[in-house]
Design a protein around this motif. Structure first.
Motif, short mmCIF file in Angstrom:
data_model
loop_
_atom_site.label_atom_id
_atom_site.label_comp_id
_atom_site.label_asym_id
_atom_site.label_seq_id
_atom_site.Cartn_x
_atom_site.Cartn_y
_atom_site.Cartn_z
N UNK A 5 -3.88 -5.48 -7.77
CA UNK A 5 -4.98 -4.58 -8.11
C UNK A 5 -5.11 -3.44 -7.10
N UNK A 6 -4.04 -3.15 -6.39
CA UNK A 6 -4.04 -2.05 -5.43
C UNK A 6 -3.23 -0.89 -6.01
N UNK A 7 -3.53 0.32 -5.56
CA UNK A 7 -2.78 1.51 -5.97
C UNK A 7 -1.78 1.83 -4.87
N UNK A 8 -0.50 1.88 -5.20
CA UNK A 8 0.56 2.10 -4.22
C UNK A 8 1.21 3.45 -4.48
N UNK A 9 1.14 4.35 -3.50
CA UNK A 9 1.76 5.68 -3.59
C UNK A 9 2.94 5.74 -2.62
#
Length: 583
Positions: A223-227
């Motif tokens: 549920x994390x956003x990884x850029x």
């Protein structure tokens, strides 16, 4: 269900078609005929809340035709009700026991976290409740609460309306969000303080996966956003930014390290040093990025905090040198070696300390909004990356006059400033393009207790060197609290003293109120051989910088006015004396 978004700080040249093209370029699923362009802002409806959050992550802090835009949920979304569980209680008397503060906060609900920091002459508590309703009760009942005689509490939501509207409404009601947070385009609070890490270029493909499948799996599981910033850094490593809660960031970080370890073993290549033995999982370092302003507190006095983290985690940790910093990159690399479990334990402890320090810094900045407005490029880590780059670019394009200033530091920190064989001070001087001199002990006003550090260079050089000095004092543990307070002096022309003081002291009082610094102006002191007198400034780094900028600006404006009046007086036709009869 459709969700409305607010786009703020739009350039006046932006048209409706230009905005729509931007939304199409970034695959924003807009509801037809809902894009409304107003004066410098717009409203856009997207298909659902998930699309809204993704749009915010993509475009908040984006440099759109010269303006760094704000993208956030429309304030009507919550209809005045906050869903955050975190509040900030400030203006607590410095003598108040921490347990009394926690007990007062606990009367409104179950507390999950409570961090109390000293801020100048008061304390501030960051409290996280179990439910939003409990946080709302605390805000409603404690705001304006009389803690003791002459002391009334100030309570606010830290994450009100997603953590963005609070800062925008309080400090920048007319435009974009200047306080987007350290490297975080989405949130400005420690709950979503991003985890930044470095990975080798050779590992980027494995982390992303075929068609982005691997990184989508990580995002879905954590549920994390990884850029992955593939276009940044021309060196052998690429930065990755992970957005989300503390647990989500840590879980995503672990999965990325697992992929790197598997890839290293499978290919027979170590990601760090070349060795003759086949690489093992322990050969793969975890490299975190942290802003230099936070690293001093991570290290602690004489390295005690960092040593404790290594002892508790079992990992080996090193931090890159200050000399590697540049004006455009103020992050330092924290390298963690050990087993996967040891690395992950260390990462959690490190990020916990960074989040607490960041919270303290943000509270300090929030009490000094005018300091930020003076020169936002001088406050690293506060602006979103695009805004910081734009502000710095504008600053570099302006003329850079040479300035002089003095800082008084504890005598015991001089050795750390100089370094072995003068290495540290030479490196700082070269990095900042400034002249740095430390007065011998017998030439300082306080003898061995304080030593004078004299700095000569451009405003940018002044900021870099003074920032380095403040950081060194903090790292050596002389602050007594999280905030370092030092005494500075800047020379001003003696004929400008009256301008700085103002009528009945109004000008200097205003400067002190705006900058939160203590300013002492000599009233009856003769100027030196250059006709200058020293103005003393006492405060933390942000206060001292803001006061210096405002005083120098005041002097410059007064000198320009004087220069402009001379020719005008010469051109004015002489009038008859008042006593002459013109009849």
């Amino acid at each position: 269900m459709a969700t409305k978004l607010y786009f703020g700080n739009l350039s006046p040249e932006i048209t409706l078609d230009m905005l729509k093209n931007l939304l199409i370029e970034y695959d924003v699923p807009i509801v037809p005929d809902t894009v409304q362009l107003k004066n410098h802002f717009a409203f856009v409806e997207v298909q659902d809340n998930a699309s809204a959050e993704e749009t915010i992550r993509k475009l908040h802090g984006y440099n759109f035709h010269g303006s760094v835009i704000t993208v956030e949920h429309s304030v009507q979304r919550n209809r005045g009700r906050s869903r955050t569980t975190k509040v900030s209680i400030s203006n607590i008397p410095i003598q108040a026991p921490d347990e009394d503060v926690r007990h007062l906060a606990s009367t409104f609900g179950t507390i999950k976290e409570c961090h109390i920091h000293e801020m100048n002459d008061t304390k501030t508590a960051s409290v996280t409740y179990e439910a939003p309703e409990q946080a709302a009760q605390a805000v409603n009942h404690l705001r304006g609460h009389k803690y003791c005689e002459g002391s009334y509490l100030d309570v606010n939501y830290v994450n009100e309306n997603g953590g963005r509207n609070y800062y925008r409404n309080r400090y920048n009601p007319g435009g974009g969000n200047q306080y987007g947070g350290y490297g975080n385009r989405n949130q400005g609070q420690s709950q979503d303080f991003p985890l930044r890490m470095l990975v080798p270029n050779v590992m980027v493909g494995a982390i992303i996966g075929k068609g982005g499948q691997t990184i989508r799996t990580i995002t879905g599981a954590t549920k994390a956003k990884v850029d992955v910033h593939r276009k940044e850094n021309i060196g052998p490593e690429k930065p990755i930014t992970i957005y989300g809660s503390a647990d989500s960031c840590s879980e995503a970080c672990r999965k990325i390290v697992e992929i790197m370890q598997q890839e290293s073993v499978a290919t027979g290549q170590s990601t760090d040093d070349e060795t003759s033995d086949p690489p093992s999982s322990e050969d793969v370092p975890l490299k975190l990025l942290a802003h230099n302003s936070l690293v001093g507190r991570l290290i602690g006095r004489n390295g005690t905090t960092l040593k404790k983290i290594m002892q508790d985690s079992g990992a080996r940790i090193t931090i890159s040198n200050f000399q590697e910093l540049t004006l455009y990159n103020m992050e330092r690399t924290i390298t963690i070696l050990g087993t996967l479990d040891d690395q992950c334990k260390a990462e959690k402890l490190i990020m916990q300390k960074l989040r607490v320090s960041y919270d303290a810094d943000m509270q300090n900045i929030m009490t000094e909004p005018n300091a930020m407005q003076t020169n936002p490029a001088m406050f690293p880590g506060i602006l979103p990356p695009a805004a910081a780059a734009l502000a710095m670019q504008q600053q570099m394009q302006q003329p850079q006059p040479s300035e002089k200033s003095d800082l008084w530091v504890p005598g015991g920190v001089v050795g750390a400033l100089i370094g072995p064989g003068g290495q540290n001070i030479r490196s700082a001087s070269r990095q900042a393009n400034a002249t740095i001199k430390i007065a011998p002990a017998d030439q300082s006003a306080q003898g061995q207790a304080e030593r004078k550090v004299s700095i000569t260079g451009s405003p940018d050089a002044q900021w870099k060197v003074q920032y380095w000095v403040f950081s060194k004092v903090g790292q050596e543990g002389y602050a007594g609290s999280d905030v370092v307070v030092l005494r500075a002096e800047i020379p001003v022309p003696s004929n400008m003293v009256g301008r700085i003081i103002g009528k009945r002291g109004a000008s200097v009082q205003g400067l002190q109120k705006n900058t939160s610094a203590r300013i002492e102006v000599p009233r009856n002191k003769q100027g030196d051989e250059n006709g200058e007198v020293p103005v003393t400034i006492v405060g933390n780094f942000y206060s001292v910088q803001s006061a210096q900028r405002q005083i120098r600006k005041l002097v410059s404006q007064a000198q320009q006015q004087q220069q402009g009046q001379g020719p005008m007086q010469q051109r004015r036709p002489p009038g008859p004396p008042k006593h002459v009869n013109m009849q």
